[in-house]
Design an enzyme around this catalytic site. Sequence first.
Site, short mmCIF file in Angstrom:
data_model
loop_
_atom_site.label_atom_id
_atom_site.label_comp_id
_atom_site.label_asym_id
_atom_site.label_seq_id
_atom_site.Cartn_x
_atom_site.Cartn_y
_atom_site.Cartn_z
CE LYS A 290 27.71 93.76 -13.05
NZ LYS A 290 26.91 92.53 -12.87
NE ARG B 118 23.34 95.69 -17.85
CZ ARG B 118 23.55 95.88 -16.55
NH1 ARG B 118 24.34 96.82 -16.13
NH2 ARG B 118 22.97 95.11 -15.70
NE ARG C 183 18.87 91.92 -12.67
CZ ARG C 183 19.09 91.69 -11.38
NH1 ARG C 183 18.09 91.33 -10.59
NH2 ARG C 183 20.29 91.84 -10.88
NE ARG D 286 21.40 92.45 -5.34
CZ ARG D 286 21.83 92.65 -6.58
NH1 ARG D 286 23.10 92.93 -6.82
NH2 ARG D 286 20.99 92.57 -7.58
NE ARG E 46 19.23 95.65 -7.77
CZ ARG E 46 20.27 95.52 -8.58
NH1 ARG E 46 21.50 95.76 -8.15
NH2 ARG E 46 20.11 95.14 -9.82
P1 AP5 Z 1 26.53 91.96 -6.29
O1 AP5 Z 1 27.93 92.33 -6.06
O2 AP5 Z 1 25.46 92.88 -5.82
O3 AP5 Z 1 26.32 91.57 -7.84
P2 AP5 Z 1 26.42 92.47 -9.15
O4 AP5 Z 1 27.37 91.79 -10.09
O5 AP5 Z 1 26.67 93.89 -8.81
O6 AP5 Z 1 24.98 92.22 -9.71
P3 AP5 Z 1 23.82 93.25 -10.09
O7 AP5 Z 1 22.53 92.51 -9.87
O8 AP5 Z 1 23.97 94.56 -9.41
O9 AP5 Z 1 24.08 93.41 -11.58
P4 AP5 Z 1 23.08 93.85 -12.63
O10 AP5 Z 1 23.96 93.99 -13.78
O11 AP5 Z 1 21.93 92.94 -12.82
O12 AP5 Z 1 22.41 95.16 -12.00
P5 AP5 Z 1 22.67 96.71 -12.23
O13 AP5 Z 1 22.40 97.41 -10.98
O14 AP5 Z 1 23.97 96.92 -12.90
O15 AP5 Z 1 26.30 90.50 -5.64
C1 AP5 Z 1 25.04 89.87 -5.66
C2 AP5 Z 1 24.80 89.12 -4.35
O16 AP5 Z 1 25.73 88.04 -4.22
C3 AP5 Z 1 24.99 89.98 -3.11
O17 AP5 Z 1 24.04 89.64 -2.15
C4 AP5 Z 1 26.41 89.63 -2.61
O18 AP5 Z 1 26.51 89.74 -1.22
C5 AP5 Z 1 26.55 88.19 -3.07
N1 AP5 Z 1 27.90 87.84 -3.49
C6 AP5 Z 1 28.78 88.62 -4.19
N2 AP5 Z 1 29.94 87.97 -4.41
C7 AP5 Z 1 29.78 86.72 -3.84
C8 AP5 Z 1 30.66 85.58 -3.71
N3 AP5 Z 1 31.89 85.57 -4.25
N4 AP5 Z 1 30.16 84.50 -3.08
C9 AP5 Z 1 28.91 84.50 -2.55
N5 AP5 Z 1 28.06 85.57 -2.62
C10 AP5 Z 1 28.49 86.66 -3.25
O19 AP5 Z 1 21.53 97.06 -13.29
C11 AP5 Z 1 20.18 97.05 -12.92
C12 AP5 Z 1 19.30 97.46 -14.08
O20 AP5 Z 1 19.63 98.81 -14.50
C13 AP5 Z 1 19.42 96.63 -15.36
O21 AP5 Z 1 18.61 95.48 -15.30
C14 AP5 Z 1 18.94 97.63 -16.41
O22 AP5 Z 1 17.54 97.76 -16.39
C15 AP5 Z 1 19.54 98.94 -15.92
N6 AP5 Z 1 20.89 99.21 -16.43
C16 AP5 Z 1 22.03 99.34 -15.69
N7 AP5 Z 1 23.10 99.58 -16.48
C17 AP5 Z 1 22.63 99.59 -17.75
C18 AP5 Z 1 23.26 99.77 -19.02
N8 AP5 Z 1 24.59 99.97 -19.13
N9 AP5 Z 1 22.48 99.72 -20.13
C19 AP5 Z 1 21.15 99.53 -20.03
N10 AP5 Z 1 20.50 99.34 -18.86
C20 AP5 Z 1 21.22 99.37 -17.73
MG MG Z 2 25.56 95.68 -8.91
#
Ligand code: AP5
Ligand code: MG
Length: 216
Positions: free
Chosen positions: A13, A88, A171, A127, A160
Amino acid sequence: MQVMLLGLPGAGKGTQAERITQTFGIPHISTGDMFRAAIAAGTPLGLQVQSYLKSGRLVPDGVTIAVVRERLLEPDASRGFLLDGFPRTLPQAEALDALLNDLGKALDVVLYIHVPQEVLLARLTGRRVCKTCGATYHVHFQPPAVEGVCDKCQGELYQRPDDTEEAVSTRLEQYRQTEPLVRYYQERNLLRQVDGQRTIEDVWADVRGILEKIQR
Ligand code: AP5
Ligand code: MG
Ligand code: ZN
């Protein structure tokens, strides 16, 4: 253009969001990024959410919805936005509908980046993120030119704290609360599934194609 990204942790994402923002000029609204910024700045919000992020549990809906409501009212969001990581849960999705309705807006598309769960652990534990500009890298799949240094701003790359095996498994468990959203947006004819198990550039080609059609 009002766009939402949906997908498992590590689906890509944030990686696609960087490209979408650059190409289409809409602000990237990531609740995860906003919470991490609040934690880094030591604000009351940061103190409130830090234990949730560290362990990988979802922040309570009330807190999250309030943060997004405030963000969507900022002037730059008036001409469009890209939601990443929100909503979410079903209550968050319903709150977003009500909020957009109040603002006289509607979502154009929900891009569901689909990947099998097996690929995620390797993506997340490899990552690296820039401390300064937030750009995302991967030690194997998207390495920077110089190890530990951001290509874009020369900032320092970090891992992270929730990219440990333990937090990743929490997660993935928590994602069960997000799964019903696939159907929620399917029923509203907004969902477009993208195969996320290809190279970053191949995924981007699909994402860009879908958004270009919407923009026209
Ligand atoms: P990346 O693009 O960083 O993945 P992502 O989908 O953004 O994954 P996240 O880990 O950021 O999602 P998340 O939902 O767990 O975390 P968030 O910050 O939203 O890619 C990942 C890796 O893969 C990178 O190294 C990239 O280079 C690589 N990659 C990407 N595409 C690739 C491909 N096609 N091929 C190979 N490699 C690839 O949330 C964090 C925390 O915040 C949550 O756990 C929760 O505690 C809180 N939170 C956030 N939003 C909410 C909400 N709405 N409600 C409640 N709590 C929330
Ligand atoms: Mg992300
Ligand atoms: Zn940087």
